[in-house]
Structure formats: C-alpha cells, structure tokens
Design a protein around this motif. Structure first.
Motif, PDB file in Angstrom:
ATOM      1  N   PHE A 121       0.834  -1.201   0.000  1.00  0.00           N
ATOM      2  CA  PHE A 121       0.000   0.000   0.000  1.00  0.00           C
ATOM      3  C   PHE A 121       0.873   1.257   0.000  1.00  0.00           C
ATOM      4  O   PHE A 121       0.583   2.230  -0.704  1.00  0.00           O
ATOM      5  N   ILE A 122       1.954   1.244   0.775  1.00  0.00           N
ATOM      6  CA  ILE A 122       2.875   2.389   0.802  1.00  0.00           C
ATOM      7  C   ILE A 122       3.467   2.626  -0.587  1.00  0.00           C
ATOM      8  O   ILE A 122       3.578   3.759  -1.052  1.00  0.00           O
ATOM      9  N   THR A 123       3.849   1.538  -1.253  1.00  0.00           N
ATOM     10  CA  THR A 123       4.387   1.656  -2.611  1.00  0.00           C
ATOM     11  C   THR A 123       3.364   2.296  -3.544  1.00  0.00           C
ATOM     12  O   THR A 123       3.689   3.191  -4.340  1.00  0.00           O
ATOM     13  N   HIS A 124       2.115   1.842  -3.440  1.00  0.00           N
ATOM     14  CA  HIS A 124       1.047   2.420  -4.262  1.00  0.00           C
ATOM     15  C   HIS A 124       0.870   3.907  -3.940  1.00  0.00           C
ATOM     16  O   HIS A 124       0.737   4.738  -4.859  1.00  0.00           O
ATOM     17  N   ALA A 147     -13.742  -0.389   4.159  1.00  0.00           N
ATOM     18  CA  ALA A 147     -12.572   0.155   3.470  1.00  0.00           C
ATOM     19  C   ALA A 147     -12.948   1.347   2.602  1.00  0.00           C
ATOM     20  O   ALA A 147     -12.221   2.355   2.534  1.00  0.00           O
ATOM     21  N   PHE A 148     -14.097   1.259   1.937  1.00  0.00           N
ATOM     22  CA  PHE A 148     -14.513   2.366   1.067  1.00  0.00           C
ATOM     23  C   PHE A 148     -14.844   3.614   1.871  1.00  0.00           C
ATOM     24  O   PHE A 148     -14.661   4.733   1.388  1.00  0.00           O
ATOM     25  N   ASP A 183     -11.096   4.945 -10.749  1.00  0.00           N
ATOM     26  CA  ASP A 183     -10.028   3.936 -10.778  1.00  0.00           C
ATOM     27  C   ASP A 183      -9.205   3.977  -9.497  1.00  0.00           C
ATOM     28  O   ASP A 183      -8.961   2.951  -8.854  1.00  0.00           O
ATOM     29  N   GLU A 184      -8.764   5.183  -9.144  1.00  0.00           N
ATOM     30  CA  GLU A 184      -7.910   5.347  -7.980  1.00  0.00           C
ATOM     31  C   GLU A 184      -8.639   4.952  -6.703  1.00  0.00           C
ATOM     32  O   GLU A 184      -8.063   4.350  -5.797  1.00  0.00           O
ATOM     33  N   GLN A 185      -9.933   5.271  -6.634  1.00  0.00           N
ATOM     34  CA  GLN A 185     -10.727   4.899  -5.456  1.00  0.00           C
ATOM     35  C   GLN A 185     -10.814   3.386  -5.302  1.00  0.00           C
ATOM     36  O   GLN A 185     -10.749   2.859  -4.196  1.00  0.00           O
ATOM     37  N   VAL A 186     -10.951   2.687  -6.415  1.00  0.00           N
ATOM     38  CA  VAL A 186     -11.017   1.219  -6.376  1.00  0.00           C
ATOM     39  C   VAL A 186      -9.698   0.640  -5.869  1.00  0.00           C
ATOM     40  O   VAL A 186      -9.674  -0.229  -4.993  1.00  0.00           O
ATOM     41  N   TYR A 187      -8.583   1.132  -6.420  1.00  0.00           N
ATOM     42  CA  TYR A 187      -7.274   0.618  -5.998  1.00  0.00           C
ATOM     43  C   TYR A 187      -7.027   0.865  -4.514  1.00  0.00           C
ATOM     44  O   TYR A 187      -6.561  -0.018  -3.790  1.00  0.00           O
ATOM     45  N   HIS A 193      -6.632  -2.037  -1.488  1.00  0.00           N
ATOM     46  CA  HIS A 193      -5.452  -2.078  -0.618  1.00  0.00           C
ATOM     47  C   HIS A 193      -5.867  -2.023   0.856  1.00  0.00           C
ATOM     48  O   HIS A 193      -5.367  -2.799   1.690  1.00  0.00           O
ATOM     49  N   ILE A 194      -6.768  -1.099   1.181  1.00  0.00           N
ATOM     50  CA  ILE A 194      -7.217  -0.963   2.571  1.00  0.00           C
ATOM     51  C   ILE A 194      -7.931  -2.233   3.023  1.00  0.00           C
ATOM     52  O   ILE A 194      -7.750  -2.700   4.158  1.00  0.00           O
ATOM     53  N   ALA A 195      -8.755  -2.797   2.156  1.00  0.00           N
ATOM     54  CA  ALA A 195      -9.496  -4.014   2.494  1.00  0.00           C
ATOM     55  C   ALA A 195      -8.546  -5.164   2.824  1.00  0.00           C
ATOM     56  O   ALA A 195      -8.787  -5.944   3.763  1.00  0.00           O
ATOM     57  N   ARG A 196      -7.468  -5.290   2.065  1.00  0.00           N
ATOM     58  CA  ARG A 196      -6.489  -6.347   2.328  1.00  0.00           C
ATOM     59  C   ARG A 196      -5.832  -6.165   3.688  1.00  0.00           C
ATOM     60  O   ARG A 196      -5.592  -7.131   4.424  1.00  0.00           O
ATOM     61  N   ILE A 197      -5.532  -4.912   4.022  1.00  0.00           N
ATOM     62  CA  ILE A 197      -4.919  -4.618   5.320  1.00  0.00           C
ATOM     63  C   ILE A 197      -5.877  -4.982   6.438  1.00  0.00           C
ATOM     64  O   ILE A 197      -5.490  -5.590   7.452  1.00  0.00           O
TER      65      ILE A 197
END
Length: 282
Positions: A204-207, A243-244, A265-269, A273-277
C-alpha cells in the motif's frame, strides 16, 4: 563554444551555439584557460542548462565556495542512485546534494547536530533511497575525514527522492507529508494501528508513493478517464464498505488540501489495498 567564466579547473560557464549560458564539467576543462578561449569539447563530460539569473548566481557561488571533491562526490552519489533505483533522475540535483553536504560538513566540524524530524517517515516511505543515502554518507565520511550522522542520511534521502519526482515544483517533503496525512485519515477512520512490516501495508505504501507523485504533479492534477467499469466499482464498494468509507475520507482530504479530484479507478485501488490490510489484521 567559448568560455565565459572559469569556476574551477574542471568547471566552466560557456556560451553554446544557441547563445545560451551553460555549465560544462570535465577533467581539466578550465585548467590554464581564460575567458574567450574555445572549449575543448573532447573534455566535456556533463552539460547543465541554467534556467534563470538566480540559478546562474547560485551555481557560480556554489562552485566558488565548495571544494571540488564534494562536487565530485555529489555527482557520484546521483549516478549511484540512478543505477540502484533504475530511474531517470534530475541531473541538476547534484547541485542541491553538494550544497547540502558542504553545509552538513561545516555544521559537524562546528559540533552542530541537526535533528531530522522526518527520519522516521523517511525510513517507512523511502527505504531504498535511504539505504542509498546511507551508503553515500559512508563514502563522504571516509573521503572527507568526517562523521556525518544518520540524520544527514535522512536529509540526503529527500534530495534523492526529489530527483525522481516528475515535477520541479514539488518536493519530497510534500510527498512525505501527503502520504502521512492519507495514512492518518485511514487510521482514525478505521480506528486501527498499521502493522508496518506487513507485506500488504508495504504494498500500500508503494502504491501511495506513485499515487502521491501523480497528485503533486500539476500535469496530472485533473480528472482522467476511468477504465474501471461501473459494475466493478459498485461491486468493490458493496464488498468492502468499511474500506470504502476510509477511501471517501481520503478523497475528501485530497480535494480539500490539494484540490485533486480522485478518479474512480484510484478509489477502487485504494479501497482494495485498505481491504487487504483490514482482512490481514482481522
């Protein structure tokens, strides 16, 4: 090209074929030369354009005050960073690096230590650049007979990050601040503490690094055409409501602080990422 001014044995200011003043670097380029002499183009290793009067004065002052060894080391640092990161870096950044190293060396000799309050964030967000900076500081310490601290490595990291950002108007400090504010918004919205060595957090930090660079680049500060279908966007929103909710707060932050319109697009990405965390923490 004709020499206009000689800054030292290896650096001169010359007039190019377009009538513009440029800085030329090369071994022995200014040795036993005088203004008006023709430039020995076979010795020219680097050419730097100067954008304005202020930059001209700054460069002349820098080469007049700073030892040639520091200037040489600074360019070596930039070249090493380019090789390690495999990225195009702004050539003129070595000037800022040289200026910083010279000042840091003078401070250290006078027993003045500058605390780098961004060092913790630098370690989190720019570990590769920090490692390069630490290697560079070791070289400086060995060749200059000095002992610069890890705080100075942190400062040097910001110069390296600046060199990689696709905008001359923004800085690594802005980038660091933006990432920190985004993480703070997410943290307090979800009421969680991040596990910083977790692979999902690191991804997520990389993104966020690349995303924040786009936000800070004026040429990208506009709504771009979305590639994500409405159905996918709706699915992500429904599947990851928690997450959303955090993503929406990030969108509001970017609009308020940087007048940036976050694309679908950016909101989905960001949401994924947040959901995975969240899932990993649960």
């Amino acid at each position: 090209m004709k020499i206009l001014r000689i800054l030292n044995n290896n650096v001169v200011i010359a007039l190019n074929d377009e009538g513009e003043e440029v800085v030329l670097m090369g071994n022995g380029l200014g040795f036993q030369k005088k203004p008006g002499f023709e430039v020995d183009v076979s010795k020219v290793e680097k050419t730097f354009e100067m954008s304005g009067q202020f930059e001209k004065l700054r460069i002349e002052k820098l080469f007049a005050e700073i030892p040639e060894e520091i200037i040489k080391i600074s360019y070596e640092i930039l070249s090493y960073a380019r090789k390690q990161l495999q990225k195009d870096l702004n050539e003129t950044t070595f000037i800022a690096i040289a200026d910083h190293l010279y000042t840091a060396i003078q401070r250290t000799k006078n027993n003045i230590q500058m605390k780098n309050f961004l060092l913790w964030d630098v370690k989190r967000f720019f570990p590769d650049e920090l490692e390069i900076a630490r290697q560079a500081i070791q070289v400086v310490n060995q060749r200059m007979g000095i002992q610069l601290s890890d705080d100075e490595a942190g400062f040097l990291t910001l110069h390296i990050v600046n060199a990689a950002i696709d905008s001359t108007n923004e800085s690594a400090i802005d980038l660091t601040q933006m990432i920190e504010e985004i993480l703070t918004v997410i943290k307090y919205t979800l009421k969680i503490n991040f596990i910083e060595n977790d692979i999902y957090f690191q991804r997520f930090i990389t993104h966020l690094r690349f995303f924040s660079e786009r936000v800070l680049n004026p040429s990208h500060n506009k709504i771009e055409e979305d590639m994500v279908e409405n159905e996918l966007f709706t699915l992500v929103v429904r599947k990851y409501p928690e997450a959303f909710e955090a993503t929406k707060k990030v969108v509001d932050l970017l609009k308020t602080r940087w007048d940036y319109n976050t694309s679908r697009d950016e909101q989905v990405y960001i949401t994924i990422h947040i959901a995975r965390i969240i899932e990993k923490m649960n």
